[in-house]
Design an enzyme around this catalytic site. Sequence first.
Site, PDB file in Angstrom:
ATOM      1  N   HIS A  33       0.433  71.878  -8.608  1.00 31.98           N
ATOM      2  CA  HIS A  33       0.011  70.524  -8.237  1.00 31.98           C
ATOM      3  C   HIS A  33       0.376  69.474  -9.279  1.00 31.98           C
ATOM      4  O   HIS A  33      -0.385  68.546  -9.537  1.00 31.98           O
ATOM      5  CB  HIS A  33      -1.502  70.514  -7.967  1.00 31.98           C
ATOM      6  CG  HIS A  33      -1.890  71.365  -6.801  1.00 31.98           C
ATOM      7  ND1 HIS A  33      -3.195  71.658  -6.488  1.00 31.98           N
ATOM      8  CD2 HIS A  33      -1.136  71.974  -5.857  1.00 31.98           C
ATOM      9  CE1 HIS A  33      -3.223  72.423  -5.396  1.00 31.98           C
ATOM     10  NE2 HIS A  33      -1.988  72.631  -5.001  1.00 31.98           N
ATOM     11  N   TYR A  34       1.526  69.606  -9.875  1.00 32.18           N
ATOM     12  CA  TYR A  34       1.976  68.683 -10.920  1.00 32.18           C
ATOM     13  C   TYR A  34       1.865  67.241 -10.435  1.00 32.18           C
ATOM     14  O   TYR A  34       2.287  66.917  -9.330  1.00 32.18           O
ATOM     15  CB  TYR A  34       3.435  68.989 -11.325  1.00 32.18           C
ATOM     16  CG  TYR A  34       3.785  70.437 -11.131  1.00 32.18           C
ATOM     17  CD1 TYR A  34       3.011  71.414 -11.758  1.00 32.18           C
ATOM     18  CD2 TYR A  34       4.805  70.842 -10.276  1.00 32.18           C
ATOM     19  CE1 TYR A  34       3.265  72.759 -11.539  1.00 32.18           C
ATOM     20  CE2 TYR A  34       5.066  72.175 -10.062  1.00 32.18           C
ATOM     21  CZ  TYR A  34       4.293  73.134 -10.683  1.00 32.18           C
ATOM     22  OH  TYR A  34       4.531  74.463 -10.458  1.00 32.18           O
TER      23      TYR A  34
END
Length: 632
Positions: free
Chosen positions: A564-565
């Site tokens: 989930h950068y």
Amino acid sequence: MTARTSQRSLSRPWALVLAFLGLLAVSVSAAEQSYYGNSMLDMMEFMRRGQAQLDLEALDNGQKLLTKYDFIVVGAGTAGCALAARLSENPRWKVLLLEAGGPESYAMDMPIAAHYLQLGEMNWKYRTEPSASYCLAMNNNRCNWPRGKVMGGSSVLNYMMYTRGSRRDYDRWAELGNPGWSYRDVLPYFRKYEASSIPDADPGPTRPGRQGPVKISYTEPRTRIADAFVRASQEAGMPRGDYNGETQLRVSYLQANVYNETRWSSNRAYLYPLKGKRTNLHVKKNALVTKVLIDPQTKTAYGIMVQTEGRVQKVLARREVVVSAGAINTPQLLMLSGVGPAKHLREVGIKPIADLAVGYNLQDHIAPAVSMLCNATSLQIREMFSVKALGDYFRGRGPLRTPGGVEAISFYALDDPKNPQGWADVELFVVGGGLQTNVALRLALGLRPEIYEDMFGDLERSNANGFLIFPMVLRAKSRGRIKLRSRRPQEHPLIYANYFSHPYDLNITVRGIEQAVRLLEEPAFRAIGARLLEKRLPGCSHLRWRSSDYWACHARHFTFTIYHYSGTAKMGPSSDPAAVVDARLRVHGIRNLRVADASIMPHLISGHPNGPVYLIAEKAADMIKQDHNYVL
Ligand SMILES: Cc1cc2nc3c(=O)[nH]c(=O)nc-3n(C[C@H](O)[C@H](O)[C@H](O)COP(=O)(O)OP(=O)(O)OC[C@H]3O[C@@H](n4cnc5c(N)ncnc54)[C@H](O)[C@@H]3O)c2cc1C
Ligand SMILES: *[C@@H]1O[C@H](CO)[C@@H](O)[C@H](O)[C@H]1NC(C)=O
Ligand SMILES: *[C@@H]1O[C@H](CO)[C@@H](O)[C@H](O)[C@H]1NC(C)=O
Ligand SMILES: *[C@@H]1O[C@H](CO)[C@@H](O)[C@H](O)[C@H]1NC(C)=O
């Protein structure tokens, strides 16, 4: 039903399926011996070659690039496809969408293939820099950070888990000086893109959209393990219900971006329906944008440089350039273009145009999965890729429909347990199979072979049934950073994840693991003989089994990213020195340049961000239309 079935099997080329099956059988066994085995890559190559006839890409009008467009959108990922589709609704605007990767294919549609996709060329294959305090069970202490490089971007690699996040996430964005981003303000945008078929969704003001382009549905079939997880959570006091509704603190079967047995990527959702209809939208694949052109005097963006068909060319933007290259590539591209921390840019030989905190504020979600054994049958990946399973898939049934094996999820506010409207800090989700049952997952994670063998080798050989609970830490306080390795656009940037650099993060991680383990005591889990895998990680064997210290060590080893950068081009007012874009997503101090993707999140939302990225794109499209006086 019969008509539907025969239509479906006719529309899918069976020869291809059988070839796929053959290749896969070879792949899986050979890959046992090697990390990123060659045969695995052969499979991907096969998928790629099959694409000529299976190309799902909506708008391949094959024409040459014009010298000028009204808008240039960089990156056809979750955000980029949505944005390009919405901007080109104005027939007077010429819109160019540039994507570094190639076409999406039917093979990528198969939900359970999710792990396999990461091994192929549709992944940028990023890796974090080595660390002595996290990713310790991975090769060279580096975590793999996959990212989609394909039409649809990471929405083609992802596990299709659909969550909005908490209302508090958006209210916090607004409180930080970003008008228009409170939950109440963004709700209409959720509803605009959602096409939910969740039958028991909350009906009130938070009700989901039913008519938008992005499909959301429950998936079937389910393992008994998922049923046990949902029931055990209820037995432990967690209400069952719509976690995207009135409150998040619930347990539920997964709401997924799946429709008619297929992955519902952003390419599918937004571009496929435009095929043959949107002549003012030009989509170009295999086109790497290497720079945004910015006039250093007027500080105005006026075009891009793009590497495609073996050469680099300049394309001009009459109105705006919008960067939607994702939370790793967006900061990279901005820095290559002179927008970023001046000192760092000079270090790599780039002349700064705007001194902004690009690449800082990097956030992610990790979930150090806990391995359980049980008596119920889990998903066995080898059995899944059987003739029967594939046949079932193409008839619209069977285990291959399960999105990457994630079946059910729940949200906890461990720091506010009495409040039913609390702000979730930990999510649990269950995968109805173990690491030992899924070779692709192990390869995708980049687990050290000797650690794998020690922990899971026997289980794999005895075909043991098991499952994984992932305790995902939702609001970590550590921040990482993206830096340029060099001024060459083809070179991967440096990624410093900095997991656990804030003490809160390890504390909440351990409490999340303990919450997962506690569920095993509930009758529903006992009924399937669910139990912890009583095996200590080699690097943690000096610690007392099941102690907090043991789990902390476990987390530092199995630091599994949930991909989930975000946050690397932070949205905030100009008074915030960490802000890169304003609340209308315009880059501070630069005209005609916006960012619209996961990079702009000031704080990562408490859930899975693919939906929220659609929200960002939909809202960005409206703001751009307003700013250019296009009547909505
Ligand atoms: C393996 C995996 C599993 C995930 N699972 C989930 C999940 O279950 N649920 C969920 O909600 N989220 C999930 N996510 C996260 C979610 O998919 C992402 O948050 C979301 O897709 C990000 O969207 P984006 O538009 O910011 O970037 P992306 O979708 O990554 O799009 C960026 C696009 O830009 C292109 N690009 C980059 N640089 C350039 C350049 N210089 N020139 C041209 N094109 C360029 C890329 O190739 C890519 O297509 C997952 C992600 C991964 C990788
Ligand atoms: C479902 O997929 C099949 C096979 O691709 C297709 O023929 C059918 O029209 C789809 N059904 C719907 C409702 O979209
Ligand atoms: C987390 O922090 C709290 C408060 O400092 C402490 O009481 C608790 O023992 C810690 N838990 C773990 C697992 O570290
Ligand atoms: C699970 O299997 C084990 C080994 O066969 C057995 O001893 C145990 O009683 C079973 N438990 C349940 C709940 O079925």
